[in-house]
Scaffold this active site. Structure first.
Site, short mmCIF file in Angstrom:
data_model
loop_
_atom_site.label_atom_id
_atom_site.label_comp_id
_atom_site.label_asym_id
_atom_site.label_seq_id
_atom_site.Cartn_x
_atom_site.Cartn_y
_atom_site.Cartn_z
N GLU A 1 0.79 -1.22 0.00
CA GLU A 1 0.00 0.00 0.00
C GLU A 1 0.83 1.28 0.00
O GLU A 1 0.44 2.27 -0.63
CB GLU A 1 -0.93 0.02 1.22
CG GLU A 1 -1.99 -1.06 1.23
CD GLU A 1 -3.09 -0.81 0.22
OE1 GLU A 1 -3.05 0.24 -0.46
OE2 GLU A 1 -3.98 -1.66 0.07
N SER B 1 -23.69 -22.54 57.08
CA SER B 1 -22.71 -22.62 58.17
C SER B 1 -21.41 -21.87 57.88
O SER B 1 -20.45 -21.98 58.65
CB SER B 1 -22.37 -24.10 58.46
OG SER B 1 -23.53 -24.80 58.88
#
Length: 735
Positions: free
Chosen positions: A129, A389
């Site tokens: 490019e 618990s």
């Protein structure tokens, strides 16, 4: 002479005269041509030239003014719009957890080319490019000339003349039609970009905006959607493919036109061979790789944590969490698989906390985020549920801190009644007299409630809130003994924070899940260091699930009333993990027990962290390490206050000095670091033991007093226990 001769001679004379005049004019003309003197015609020519020059100059100036005005009319670069990206949530190492599409549905992820893009891709991109990207100022005359020559010689476009800066300008301000005006617009904007941004910023912005078909923009979105991975590591075939797609993104979409995409990829490879960027053999091998044909979904890791962070942090393109994506990846399948095995409508929540920092390393909010039958989008790590618990260790911790029991003290597990409340064990049986540590390891209910009655329910609730546990009680209800067995609401994340306090020897840190520049969290007090270590050491001996190693993980399980919630919370020296199992709608699940449903998930979660278990801290200085036979007489056996056996009418034990809430000034002069402090008592049965912050400091003598070394500056809890188990406690401040 005849008349004809006269006419002939006259005509000849006339022609001779005209010839002489013509020669004379020619001579004059030649003289004027070579003459340097001005003439009337020359003045007119010069004036005409000046007018033409003035007109041309004026036209140029007007054109320049018009061009400048046109450039000015373009307005500023739309950088704010171009920089808008999808909100991304990343882990503590910057790895993507989840991304959210933009308002218009596009996927556009921020890009850092130097850190997160494969160099092979960048090399192909520049060669294909913009070969002189780092050398030009927005336009590349050589590239434009090369493109023109190639178009002329080959009859079709071989390479474009647009630079990356020009392409970025087109992406920022897209135009459907190609024209000279559009190209000029790109050139102007490219020059503006070069003057405004650095080269790296231009490249990053281009890689974020480059189109890849559909709603995909940018190399990261394309690489994740098409290749299933970040573009940090790409093969040559993958890099060439990602270079080729933006040239014609819609006609080369891999999910629609894979063959066109393959041809475009191969064309890029051929061009790279021509440019001597890629070898022939490498290109041949890359061409043999098939292109993907399906689009993959965007990753969704830690969806509950991501949703929460997105709601908390506004308008941030990147949100960084404390989570570890590798740990999150292995725990989410664990939760899903176990939930499926446990039955329909069951969900699982898991949270992992770093003990030292308080950072949340993993959060699995449900078994399946997209499973509506399991209420997958409900975060069960933040849901308020009955803890069963799991609060018992804190009851024992306060009892150890107060000094009226030791892990090896004996305690009775037998029927007892507190008014109308008569606690029973889970299996409806009683164990008789057992060591305190065994009562906690077996999660016996009666000893826990008896100790809670001695410690005080309000004090337990206050201490847990002080340490960061947000307990939820029914409206207008005060803490009661039932909270020791789950009669209160709490979240899994709060439980994990509180349990991490045992590994931290008595302090907790507020949990943190969103990374911030500053960290102003302060440690919160849970227990004294000795008491915290004692609880952790006891929980380390809890019998593990089947096929699990003993004495490796300190953990506690819990089951809420009606089998609605199963819990297991455990820790080693490095991290704390909490597990919840149940139905999000609160419906009971018969047989759902913490030890059977949640504990195996806890141990599997520790195994999947991939880290060697870290030992718990060593016992703090002053810890009483002794068997029951060697304990002081008051600590050998715990007796509830109502059952204290006395020999006669002796007075109740009472600390006369120091007074509760008093401030004690310790004289440390005279070259000594510590000065003795007297402790005086009245009543009680000898022998009596003095304890400071849960540590034994000796016995009261016959004069009912004892000189002890005061602790360092700050608050201290001083307890005296007599032979019957009666105790009195004061809190003082040393200064």
């Amino acid at each position: 002479m005849s008349e004809a001769d006269r006419v002939s001679r006259h005509s000849g004379a006339v022609r001779s005269t005209e010839l002489r005049r013509a020669i004379a004019r020619l001579r004059i003309s030649r003289f004027r041509v070579w003459s340097f003197g001005p003439s009337r015609n020359d003045g007119r020519a010069v004036g005409h030239g000046r007018r033409l020059f003035s007109i041309a100059a004026l036209a140029f100036i007007l054109a320049l003014i018009g061009f400048v005005g046109w450039v000015y009319s373009l307005g500023p670069l739309p950088l704010d719009v171009a920089r808008r990206v999808s909100t991304t949530v990343v882990d503590r190492n910057g790895k993507l957890l989840r991304a959210y599409a933009m308002a218009d549905g596009r996927w556009r992820l921020p890009v850092d080319a130097k850190a997160n893009v494969d160099p092979t891709y960048l090399k192909l991109l520049f060669a294909y490019e913009d070969q002189r990207f780092y050398a030009h100022d927005g336009i590349d005359p050589l590239a434009l000339g090369r493109a023109a020559v190639q178009l002329t010689t080959r009859g079709h476009i071989v390479s474009g003349g647009s630079t990356i800066s020009m392409q970025l300008a087109r992406l920022m301000e897209p135009r459907r039609q190609r024209s000279l005006y559009a190209k000029l617009h790109q050139i102007v904007r490219a020059i503006e970009l070069e003057r405004t941004l650095s080269k790296d910023e231009i490249l990053d912005l281009y890689l974020a905006l480059a189109p890849y078909g559909g709603n995909l923009e940018g190399i990261r979105a394309a690489s994740i959607a098409y290749l299933g991975k970040e573009p940090k590591r790409l093969s040559l075939a993958e890099a060439a493919l990602l270079v080729a797609l933006p040239q014609s993104p819609e006609t080369r979409r891999l999910d629609r036109f894979p063959e066109a995409a393959r041809i475009a990829r191969d064309r890029v490879l051929d061009r790279m061979v021509e440019e001597h960027v890629v070898g022939i053999d490498d290109a041949k091998q890359a061409k043999a790789v098939p292109v993907p044909t399906l689009r993959k979904p965007m990753p969704i890791l830690a969806p509950h944590a991501s949703d929460s962070a997105l709601a908390t942090v506004k308008d941030a393109p990147v949100i960084k969490l404390t989570l570890d994506s590798n740990l999150q990846k292995v725990l989410e399948p664990l939760a899903h698989d176990r939930a499926v095995a446990l039955g329909p409508n069951i969900s699982v929540g898991i949270i992992v906390v770093d003990n030292e920092s308080g950072d949340v390393l993993a959060r699995v909010g449900s078994a399946d985020y997209f499973d509506e039958s399991r209420a997958g989008q409900v975060d069960m790590t933040r849901a308020i549920r009955s803890p069963g618990s799991t609060l018992k260790p804190f009851i024992y911790g306060l009892a150890f801190e107060d000094g009226f029991v030791h892990p090896d003290s004996l305690i009775d597990d037998r029927p007892v009644r507190f008014g109308s409340y008569a606690p029973e064990n889970f299996d409806m049986t009683f164990q008789g007299t057992v060591p305190v540590k065994k009562a906690l390891q077996l999660s016996l209910n009666v000893p826990a409630i008896v100790l809670l009655d001695r410690v005080g329910s309000s004090r337990l609730a206050s201490r847990l809130r002080q340490a960061g546990g947000n307990l939820v009680l029914p409206k207008d209800e005060a803490p009661g003994l039932a909270m020791g067995l789950g009669g209160v609401g709490v979240t899994l994340q709060d439980l994990a924070q509180l349990y991490a306090g045992f590994a931290r020897l008595g302090t907790t840190r507020p949990l943190r899940e969103i990374m911030a520049a500053t960290d102003d969290r302060e440690a919160l007090r849970l227990l004294d260091p000795v008491a915290a270590w004692q609880v952790g050491n006891v929980l380390l001996g809890t019998p593990p699930p089947e096929n699990a190693a003993h004495n490796r993980i300190a953990f506690k399980t819990g089951t809420s009333y009606g089998y609605r919630d199963a819990w297991s919370v455990g820790f080693d020296g490095r991290m704390t993990i909490g597990v919840w199992v149940g139905r999000p709608d609160g419906a009971p699940v018969p047989g759902l027990i913490g030890r059977v449903a949640a504990a195996p998930i806890l141990f599997d979660a520790f195994a999947r962290t991939g880290k060697t278990l870290t030992p718990l801290p060593k016992p703090p200085k002053g810890t009483l390490l002794a068997s029951n036979a060697k304990l002081p007489l008051p600590l050998k056996r715990f007796r509830p206050v109502g059952e204290l056996v006395r020999t006669g009418g002796e007075q109740a034990l009472h600390i006369q000095f120091p007074l509760n809430g008093s401030r004690i000034d310790v004289d440390r002069s005279g070259g000594t670091d510590v000065a003795a402090m007297p402790v005086k008592v009245a009543g009680g049965v000898l022998p009596m033991t003095v304890m400071v912050n849960g540590t034994a400091r000796g016995e009261i003598d016959g004069r009912r007093q004892r000189l002890i070394d005061p602790p360092g500056p700050g608050f201290a809890r001083l307890t005296v226990i007599d032979a019957t188990g009666a105790a009195d406690t004061v809190v003082i401040r040393i200064q």
